[in-house]
Design an enzyme around this catalytic site. Sequence first.
Site, PDB file in Angstrom:
ATOM      1  N   SER A  67       0.824  -1.215   0.000  1.00  0.00           N
ATOM      2  CA  SER A  67       0.000   0.000   0.000  1.00  0.00           C
ATOM      3  C   SER A  67       0.855   1.260   0.000  1.00  0.00           C
ATOM      4  O   SER A  67       2.023   1.252   0.400  1.00  0.00           O
ATOM      5  CB  SER A  67      -0.930   0.022   1.215  1.00  0.00           C
ATOM      6  OG  SER A  67      -1.699  -1.151   1.272  1.00  0.00           O
TER       7      SER A  67
HETATM    8  N1  SAH Z   1      -0.776  -5.012   3.942  1.00  0.00           N
HETATM    9  C1  SAH Z   1       0.052  -5.311   2.784  1.00  0.00           C
HETATM   10  C2  SAH Z   1      -0.623  -4.964   1.480  1.00  0.00           C
HETATM   11  C3  SAH Z   1      -1.609  -5.965   1.144  1.00  0.00           C
HETATM   12  S1  SAH Z   1      -2.243  -6.043  -0.482  1.00  0.00           S
HETATM   13  C4  SAH Z   1       1.401  -4.662   2.877  1.00  0.00           C
HETATM   14  O1  SAH Z   1       1.669  -3.934   3.852  1.00  0.00           O
HETATM   15  O2  SAH Z   1       2.224  -4.904   2.002  1.00  0.00           O
HETATM   16  C5  SAH Z   1      -3.603  -7.091  -0.103  1.00  0.00           C
HETATM   17  C6  SAH Z   1      -3.243  -8.515   0.209  1.00  0.00           C
HETATM   18  O3  SAH Z   1      -4.442  -9.170   0.638  1.00  0.00           O
HETATM   19  C7  SAH Z   1      -2.760  -9.312  -1.008  1.00  0.00           C
HETATM   20  O4  SAH Z   1      -1.502  -9.849  -0.727  1.00  0.00           O
HETATM   21  C8  SAH Z   1      -3.822 -10.404  -1.158  1.00  0.00           C
HETATM   22  O5  SAH Z   1      -3.302 -11.642  -1.597  1.00  0.00           O
HETATM   23  C9  SAH Z   1      -4.378 -10.509   0.238  1.00  0.00           C
HETATM   24  N2  SAH Z   1      -5.714 -11.112   0.382  1.00  0.00           N
HETATM   25  C10 SAH Z   1      -6.801 -10.969  -0.414  1.00  0.00           C
HETATM   26  N3  SAH Z   1      -7.841 -11.677   0.073  1.00  0.00           N
HETATM   27  C11 SAH Z   1      -7.405 -12.280   1.220  1.00  0.00           C
HETATM   28  C12 SAH Z   1      -8.006 -13.134   2.191  1.00  0.00           C
HETATM   29  N4  SAH Z   1      -9.278 -13.530   2.090  1.00  0.00           N
HETATM   30  N5  SAH Z   1      -7.257 -13.545   3.230  1.00  0.00           N
HETATM   31  C13 SAH Z   1      -5.957 -13.175   3.346  1.00  0.00           C
HETATM   32  N6  SAH Z   1      -5.336 -12.367   2.471  1.00  0.00           N
HETATM   33  C14 SAH Z   1      -6.039 -11.910   1.426  1.00  0.00           C
END
Ligand code: SAH
Length: 212
Positions: free
Chosen positions: A58
């Site tokens: 993000s």
């Molecule tokens: N917080 C992260 C950014 C995340 S991007 C950082 O600091 O880098 C969003 C993430 O959510 C992605 O990696 C995606 O694979 C994950 N995601 C999507 N649906 C999900 C679910 N149901 N459970 C766990 N992770 C999930």
Amino acid sequence: MEENKKMVSKLIARGVLRTESIIKAFENVDRKDFCVDEHKELAYIDRPLPILAEQTISQPTTVALMTEAIRPSKGDNVLEIGAGSGYQAAILAEIVKPGKVYTIERIEELAKFAENNLKEYTNVEIIHGDGSKGLEEKAPFDCIIVTAGAPKVPEVLKKQLNVNGRLILPVGKNTYTQRMKLIINKKEGFEEIDLGSFAFVPLIGKHGFKNN
Ligand code: SAH
């Protein structure tokens, strides 16, 4: 690290970062360490960046805004859904230690990436699986942060909040634009606050979008 500090100063100057413990965490965690090699040189610009499997780390402003909104403090029990690079988890881990941060990631390759980036954090646990259901066995949580866009607020997550616990998540029927919602579990009921428009990758799972 010098450049990371400059990035933090800008976030402070713009009023996005305000709380001392959160500022310190942003200073201690170098965003570059959570970027993939081909994007490390862009680590300090205020943009989301691609990581692996078409997912993103993000934007610093968004991480700052979400972290400030859930008011994490020392000793808190925290759940993150969407570990991605592990950057947000590292920030939270710095603030709440010795409190714990559980972070769930559905894509195995990214769970491993996050685990590798978070090796030195003894108070973070990375779990590979569907986080849309929360993590009942470690509830209740003081803070729950969802870093992927959900079609609606999963009721199951509200149930895993402590009294006065805070849940933050981007919500929207459209897969790539959402409204940021802050939900507080007040004694008299849930309070919901809208924090504006955002763009996140979708939350995919039982209480998210269906994977087709
Ligand atoms: N917080 C992260 C950014 C995340 S991007 C950082 O600091 O880098 C969003 C993430 O959510 C992605 O990696 C995606 O694979 C994950 N995601 C999507 N649906 C999900 C679910 N149901 N459970 C766990 N992770 C999930």
